[in-house]
Design a protein around this motif. Structure first.
Motif, PDB file in Angstrom:
ATOM      1  N   ARG A 402       0.659  -1.247   0.104  1.00 34.16           N
ATOM      2  CA  ARG A 402       0.047  -0.010  -0.124  1.00 34.16           C
ATOM      3  C   ARG A 402       0.821   1.375   0.227  1.00 34.16           C
ATOM      4  O   ARG A 402       2.035   1.519   0.522  1.00 34.16           O
ATOM      5  N   PHE A 403       0.234   2.399  -0.532  1.00 33.66           N
ATOM      6  CA  PHE A 403       1.092   3.460  -0.782  1.00 33.66           C
ATOM      7  C   PHE A 403       0.491   4.849  -0.189  1.00 33.66           C
ATOM      8  O   PHE A 403      -0.728   4.879  -0.248  1.00 33.66           O
ATOM      9  N   LYS A 404       1.278   5.672   0.161  1.00 25.42           N
ATOM     10  CA  LYS A 404       0.737   6.935   0.441  1.00 25.42           C
ATOM     11  C   LYS A 404       0.536   7.784  -1.075  1.00 25.42           C
ATOM     12  O   LYS A 404       1.131   7.413  -2.027  1.00 25.42           O
ATOM     13  N   SER A 405      -0.369   8.606  -1.228  1.00 20.90           N
ATOM     14  CA  SER A 405      -0.680   9.504  -2.675  1.00 20.90           C
ATOM     15  C   SER A 405      -1.079  10.738  -2.363  1.00 20.90           C
ATOM     16  O   SER A 405      -1.522  11.245  -1.621  1.00 20.90           O
ATOM     17  N   THR A 412      -3.433   3.730  -0.118  1.00 23.38           N
ATOM     18  CA  THR A 412      -4.068   3.099  -1.445  1.00 23.38           C
ATOM     19  C   THR A 412      -3.305   2.049  -2.061  1.00 23.38           C
ATOM     20  O   THR A 412      -2.012   1.833  -1.909  1.00 23.38           O
ATOM     21  N   LEU A 414      -1.976  -0.241  -5.857  1.00 27.66           N
ATOM     22  CA  LEU A 414      -1.984   0.198  -7.417  1.00 27.66           C
ATOM     23  C   LEU A 414      -3.240  -0.131  -7.951  1.00 27.66           C
ATOM     24  O   LEU A 414      -3.286   0.681  -8.991  1.00 27.66           O
ATOM     25  N   VAL A 417      -5.172   2.958  -7.729  1.00 28.65           N
ATOM     26  CA  VAL A 417      -4.559   4.158  -8.463  1.00 28.65           C
ATOM     27  C   VAL A 417      -4.776   4.001  -9.789  1.00 28.65           C
ATOM     28  O   VAL A 417      -5.243   4.772 -10.532  1.00 28.65           O
ATOM     29  N   ILE A 430       5.211   7.839  -9.447  1.00 23.74           N
ATOM     30  CA  ILE A 430       5.789   7.843  -8.437  1.00 23.74           C
ATOM     31  C   ILE A 430       6.909   8.737  -7.961  1.00 23.74           C
ATOM     32  O   ILE A 430       7.444   9.435  -8.933  1.00 23.74           O
ATOM     33  N   GLU A 454      -2.558  11.499 -10.522  1.00 25.14           N
ATOM     34  CA  GLU A 454      -2.024  11.222  -9.132  1.00 25.14           C
ATOM     35  C   GLU A 454      -0.584  10.824  -9.033  1.00 25.14           C
ATOM     36  O   GLU A 454      -0.167  10.106  -9.914  1.00 25.14           O
ATOM     37  N   LEU A 456       2.177   8.884  -6.368  1.00 27.68           N
ATOM     38  CA  LEU A 456       2.528   8.053  -5.107  1.00 27.68           C
ATOM     39  C   LEU A 456       3.569   8.375  -4.381  1.00 27.68           C
ATOM     40  O   LEU A 456       4.752   8.811  -4.915  1.00 27.68           O
ATOM     41  N   LEU A 458       6.230   7.815  -2.432  1.00 30.63           N
ATOM     42  CA  LEU A 458       7.288   6.821  -1.421  1.00 30.63           C
ATOM     43  C   LEU A 458       8.291   7.533  -0.593  1.00 30.63           C
ATOM     44  O   LEU A 458       9.369   7.781  -1.130  1.00 30.63           O
TER      45      LEU A 458
END
Ligand code: ADP
Ligand code: MG
Length: 621
Positions: A402-405, A412, A414, A417, A430, A454, A456, A458
């Motif tokens: 999962r990632f911040k975005s 969230t 992928l 996204v 990213i 959007e 991401l 990282l």
């Protein structure tokens, strides 16, 4: 009484076993109990499948009887038993294919040979490490006669008729010097619990227990029989017979964790390989998760017999938070660590186990999103390590991480996204290389904001290393926004005239910065900032370079960044109208330095920066 000699190979093997296992003789008990357990399994199978045996009583148990004074121990079972022929061939010759195989591989090189031992069972012979005389009395199920086999483990054995009330086998050990330590009920209980706790049959120990006699005010020895194993290889029972509480209790007993686990995955595989796995995910990440010397959480069993709990080979390192059990039917009891590393059985179990764990996690992510978030809060980072190290499962892992975005609160996936991609957006973007707030305010994001794409965020320190090797999610490119190439979807309608007009300025800036940059060019990614830094696709970012230097890599080639300037920015537009070289010179450096600062990089020459700043400031006052 008939005297027979061991096959020459047997004596050879005995010597080898005694030497190579010499450091932990306690395994003799594991081997003998496992033989009894096998014998009980065999008889049970017959009583279930063979009409001739259906009527026979089957009261499975294993009895250890200790005589401390005589320094003897018997291990008795009510299993299938052996007749004269069995005793001769099973205990006196190398009839077993595994052992034959083993002997054919012997090289005569003692060290190599003792490593080989781990590939094959050592079994019964290991008892000669602790005994100088072994007597086996056995009666085969369905037969009337019993036989006694006696040997000193040196030259040969003797066989004679004997008495035994019921079918089964009794092994009597006369302990030698080395074995004396086992003529002790504490020690025996300890060894049984360690290796044989989960043998499916009850193991009883009969010994002289010291008890306090209140009336006579002294302790006295009372002959006592107690069950010493739990006899509960829970993981071998069908799932539908087990309750959540059963699973939780087992988890606590094997992990030492007092909290309930988050999830568990129980698998029984039959076919080419026969094994059971039961894996748990702890609710909280183990404290040693990020220590180099982490404790392995998965225990290896062979046929319910405990083998080892410190084998890092059982699962890949990034799954080191997993707790549980692997129980194989196909490995030898004596399997050694060296062997595990290249063992085909274990490799297959491991591969299947990783797939299983990842696919179970995927279905939890889909069906119990709240539970999955708890999991991610603890284990997102190890999963990312997997992205880096486990190429074969990269697809599955990409779906789990999962990632911040820039677009959503929290984290969230992928997949989400991808579903939010704008019309005309060609890649997933990213940004790496710095803390969250630095990344969120980076000038590199301006164009993406403008286009409503959007990005991401990282911000884990090792994200850049992990994601430098990952350029696709399914068929969609993943692109880092700080890399020099820009994808098609970012390009605005080009104005050839303006680029022409910009050329002289770019040349001047480049001349001013000289060797410090690779190139100076017009940017398509900036909206509010005058300049930014990008690096080439294959080059590590500034942060990574700084990190490598900090870690002592001094001989890194100095990589030159590319400076991009924003043709629409006021500063750039004004510069275009000046022909004054001193100003352009200062502006060139200040555009570079501020872009470096925004990247969180250190300036090579802060004093020069301050001088320039002051010069420009005083001009404007
Ligand atoms: P393994 O168990 O790997 O076959 P062992 O050396 O431990 O090797 O045992 C050799 C053989 O002796 C076994 O395969 C089995 O046939 C026989 N045996 C040993 N112990 C027993 C027992 N308690 N009851 C019946 N058979 C036994
Ligand atoms: Mg055995």
């Amino acid at each position: 009484m008939s005297k027979r000699e061991f096959q020459t190979e047997v004596s050879q093997l005995l010597q080898l076993i005694i030497h190579s296992l010499y450091s932990h003789p306690e395994i003799f008990l594991r081997e003998l109990i496992s033989n009894s357990s096998d014998a009980l399994d065999k008889l049970r199978h017959l009583t279930l499948t063979d009409d001739a045996f259906k009527a026979l009583p089957f009261v499975p148990r294993i009895d250890l009887e200790l005589d401390e004074e005589k320094s003897t121990l018997t291990i008795a079972d009510t299993g299938i038993g052996m007749n004269e022929e069995d005793l001769t061939s099973h205990l006196g010759t190398i009839a077993r294919s595994g052992t034959k195989n083993f002997l054919s591989q012997l090289s005569g090189d003692a060290k190599r040979d003792s490593n080989l031992i781990g590939q094959f069972g050592v079994g019964f012979y290991s008892a000669f490490m602790v005994a100088d005389r072994i007597e086996v009395v056995s009666r085969k199920a369905g037969e009337d006669k019993a036989w006694r086999w006696v040997s000193d483990g040196k030259t040969g054995f003797e066989i004679e008729p004997a008495e035994r009330e019921v079918a089964g086998t009794t092994v009597l050990l006369h302990f030698n010097e080395e074995g004396k330590q086992y003529a002790n009920s504490w020690r025996l209980q300890e060894v049984v619990k360690k290796y044989s706790n989960h043998i499916a049959f009850p193991i009883f120990l009969t010994y002289d227990k010291s008890e306090w006699n209140e009336a006579e005010k002294k302790s006295e020895k009372i002959r006592t029989t107690e069950q010493v194993n739990a006899a509960s290889a829970l993981w071998r029972r069908p799932k539908n017979e087990l309750t959540a509480d059963d699973y939780k209790e087992l988890y606590k007993s094997i992990s030492g964790d007092s909290q309930d686990p988050l999830f568990w995955f129980h698998t029984r595989a039959e076919g080419t390989l026969d094994y059971t796995t039961l894996f748990y995910v702890p609710a909280k990440a183990p404290l040693d998760l990020y220590r180099a010397e982490y404790k392995v959480g998965v225990k290896l069993y062979v046929k319910r017999v405990f083998i080892m709990d410190d084998a890092k080979e059982l699962l890949p390192q990034y799954l080191r938070f997993v707790r549980g059990i692997i129980d194989s039917e196909d490995l030898p009891l004596n399997v050694s660590r060296e062997i595990l590393q290249q063992n085909r059985v274990l490799t297959s179990i491991r591969t299947a186990s990783v797939k299983k764990i990842l696919s179970e996690l995927k279905s939890i992510a889909a069906n119990q999103p709240d539970e999955y978030l708890k999991f991610i809060a603890e284990y997102n980072r190890p999963l990312k390590e997997g992205l880096y190290s486990d190429f074969a499962n990269r697809e599955a892992l990409l779906d789990l991480v999962r990632f911040k975005s820039t677009k959503v609160e929290g984290l969230t996936s992928l997949a989400d996204v991808k579903s939010r991609m704008k019309e005309g957006q060609k890649s997933i973007y990213i940004i790496t290389g710095g803390g969250e707030s630095l990344l969120r305010t980076s000038p590199l994001l301006e164009i993406y904001k403008k286009k409503d794409f959007e990005v991401l965020i990282l911000d884990d320190d090792f994200d850049e290393i992990v994601f430098s090797g990952i350029d696709k999610y399914g068929d969609i490119d993943i692109k880092a926004v700080n890399k020099s190439s820009t994808s098609e979807d970012l390009k605005e309608e080009s104005e050839p005239n303006r680029e022409e007009a910009l050329k002289p300025l770019l040349d001047k800036l480049k001349a001013a910065l000289g060797d410090r940059v690779k190139d100076v060019r017009a940017s398509v990614r900036l909206a509010d900032s005058p300049s930014c830094i990008v690096s080439d696709e294959e080059e590590p970012s500034l942060q990574i370079q700084q990190m490598l230097r900090a870690m002592g890599q001094q001989d890194l080639p100095a990589l030159k960044p590319t400076l991009e300037i924003n043709p629409d920015h006021e500063i750039v537009r004004k510069l275009l109208t000046r022909s004054d070289d001193a100003i352009t010179q200062d502006a060139a450096w200040m555009l570079l330095d501020q872009a470096l600062l925004m990247e969180g990089a250190q300036l090579q020459d802060p004093a020069a920066f301050v001088h320039r700043l002051n010069r420009v400031l005083s001009l404007s006052l």
